[in-house]
Write an enzyme that holds these catalytic residues in place. Structure first.
Site, short mmCIF file in Angstrom:
data_model
loop_
_atom_site.label_atom_id
_atom_site.label_comp_id
_atom_site.label_asym_id
_atom_site.label_seq_id
_atom_site.Cartn_x
_atom_site.Cartn_y
_atom_site.Cartn_z
N SER A 14 0.76 -1.25 0.00
CA SER A 14 0.00 0.00 0.00
C SER A 14 0.79 1.31 0.00
O SER A 14 1.50 1.63 0.95
CB SER A 14 -0.93 0.02 1.22
OG SER A 14 -1.48 1.31 1.41
N SER A 16 -0.94 4.10 0.06
CA SER A 16 -1.78 4.96 0.89
C SER A 16 -1.40 4.92 2.36
O SER A 16 -1.31 5.96 3.02
CB SER A 16 -3.26 4.57 0.73
OG SER A 16 -3.67 4.75 -0.60
N LYS A 64 -13.07 -1.24 -6.78
CA LYS A 64 -13.52 0.11 -7.11
C LYS A 64 -14.91 0.13 -7.74
O LYS A 64 -15.64 1.12 -7.62
CB LYS A 64 -12.52 0.80 -8.04
CG LYS A 64 -11.20 1.12 -7.36
CD LYS A 64 -10.27 1.91 -8.27
CE LYS A 64 -8.95 2.19 -7.56
NZ LYS A 64 -8.08 3.08 -8.37
N ASN A 85 -13.16 5.36 -5.50
CA ASN A 85 -11.90 5.08 -4.79
C ASN A 85 -11.81 5.81 -3.45
O ASN A 85 -10.80 5.69 -2.75
CB ASN A 85 -10.69 5.44 -5.66
CG ASN A 85 -10.43 6.93 -5.71
OD1 ASN A 85 -11.35 7.72 -5.88
ND2 ASN A 85 -9.17 7.31 -5.57
N GLY A 126 -10.36 -2.22 -16.09
CA GLY A 126 -10.83 -2.26 -14.70
C GLY A 126 -11.29 -0.91 -14.20
O GLY A 126 -11.43 0.05 -14.96
N GLY A 127 -11.51 -0.83 -12.88
CA GLY A 127 -12.02 0.39 -12.26
C GLY A 127 -11.15 1.61 -12.50
O GLY A 127 -11.67 2.71 -12.73
N LEU A 204 0.13 3.65 -14.54
CA LEU A 204 -0.45 3.90 -13.22
C LEU A 204 0.35 3.23 -12.11
O LEU A 204 0.22 3.60 -10.94
CB LEU A 204 -1.90 3.43 -13.17
CG LEU A 204 -2.96 4.47 -13.54
CD1 LEU A 204 -2.79 4.97 -14.97
CD2 LEU A 204 -4.37 3.93 -13.35
N GLY A 227 2.87 6.38 -11.93
CA GLY A 227 1.64 6.79 -11.27
C GLY A 227 1.79 7.44 -9.91
O GLY A 227 0.78 7.70 -9.25
#
Length: 246
Positions: A14, A16, A64, A85, A126-127, A204, A227
């Site tokens: 991750s 994030s 997502k 997201n 995808g999302g 990305l 990304g």
């Protein structure tokens, strides 16, 4: 302590969590950010039940699109995109979905665009690709999808792409996970021979910093971008959404 987190699958890597943990420490904010790794989206309601003090979430691969069915509201932009997201959760447990990927992508790609960058290939469906497509429409850049299997919405499959097709699309955006660490020797199966110094290749993926996809483009003289900036911009946008909803 206010809790935030990331919803996804196999998300130990991750971005994030590291990003927000560092942010909260640097700014001395009383927040925590955790990974919520679930095997199936059907586990999402139980996760919320077991963690009633979460007030916001990011959402990543592969949820997502699937998470939308579990939301009470979805903002207009996310609804048009068809992917979420970012989620806010109010004191009554009401969930609202947003999409900040489109904002992050636009902010990160705009400085790289030149007049001849007018046609894009989106690798993957995808999302994440939905936010990219939405943004390209806003930028008035024509685009087509490339997928592994034929679909009515996709002009190309990886098997059908030719060198001339690649020459005809001067922006190529990888929205697939192909090439992500630890599979750093993998890359989308496209005819790289068609890439020129007029191309812009955008991946990305941010880990590794320079994927094989980007390296092959760089060898042909193309402008390349990973990304990371997109992720940073979308994260800050999510942070503003969470705080404005409190």
């Amino acid at each position: 302590m206010s809790r935030l987190g990331l919803l996804g699958k196999n998300i130990a890597y991750s971005f994030s969590k590291n990003y927000f943990t560092a942010k909260f420490e640097a700014e001395q904010l009383a927040y925590t950010y955790e990974n919520f790794d679930i095997e199936e989206i059907s586990e999402f309601p139980k996760l919320l039940h077991d963690n009633p003090n979460i007030f916001g979430l990011n959402v990543t691969i592969p949820y997502k699109e699937e998470v939308i069915a579990y939301l009470n509201h979805i903002d207009k932009k996310a609804n048009k995109i068809g992917a979420v997201n970012t989620i806010t959760i109010d004191s009554n447990g009401i969930l609202k979905g947003f999409n900040t990927d489109c904002y992050g992508f636009k902010k990160s790609i705009k400085p790289l665009l030149e007049k001849h960058h007018n046609k894009a290939l989106i690798l993957g469906t995808g999302g994440a690709s939905k936010a990219i497509a939405y943004t390209l429409k806003k930028l008035k850049i024509k685009f087509d999808y490339v997928s592994r299997t034929p679909k009515s919405t996709n002009k190309f499959t990886y098997d059908s792409l030719t060198i001339d097709d690649i020459k005809n699309y001067n922006i190529i955006i990888n929205c697939s996970p192909v090439g992500t660490h630890p599979n750093v020797n993998s890359c989308p199966n496209i005819p790289y021979e068609g890439i020129t110094d007029k191309h812009l290749l955008y991946d990305l993926i941010y880990n590794p910093e320079e994927t094989k996809f980007l390296k092959l483009g760089k060898m042909k003289g193309a402008t390349i971008c990973n990304g990371l900036k997109m992720l940073e911009f979308q994260a800050e946008k999510a942070w503003r959404i969470w705080n404005s909803s409190k």
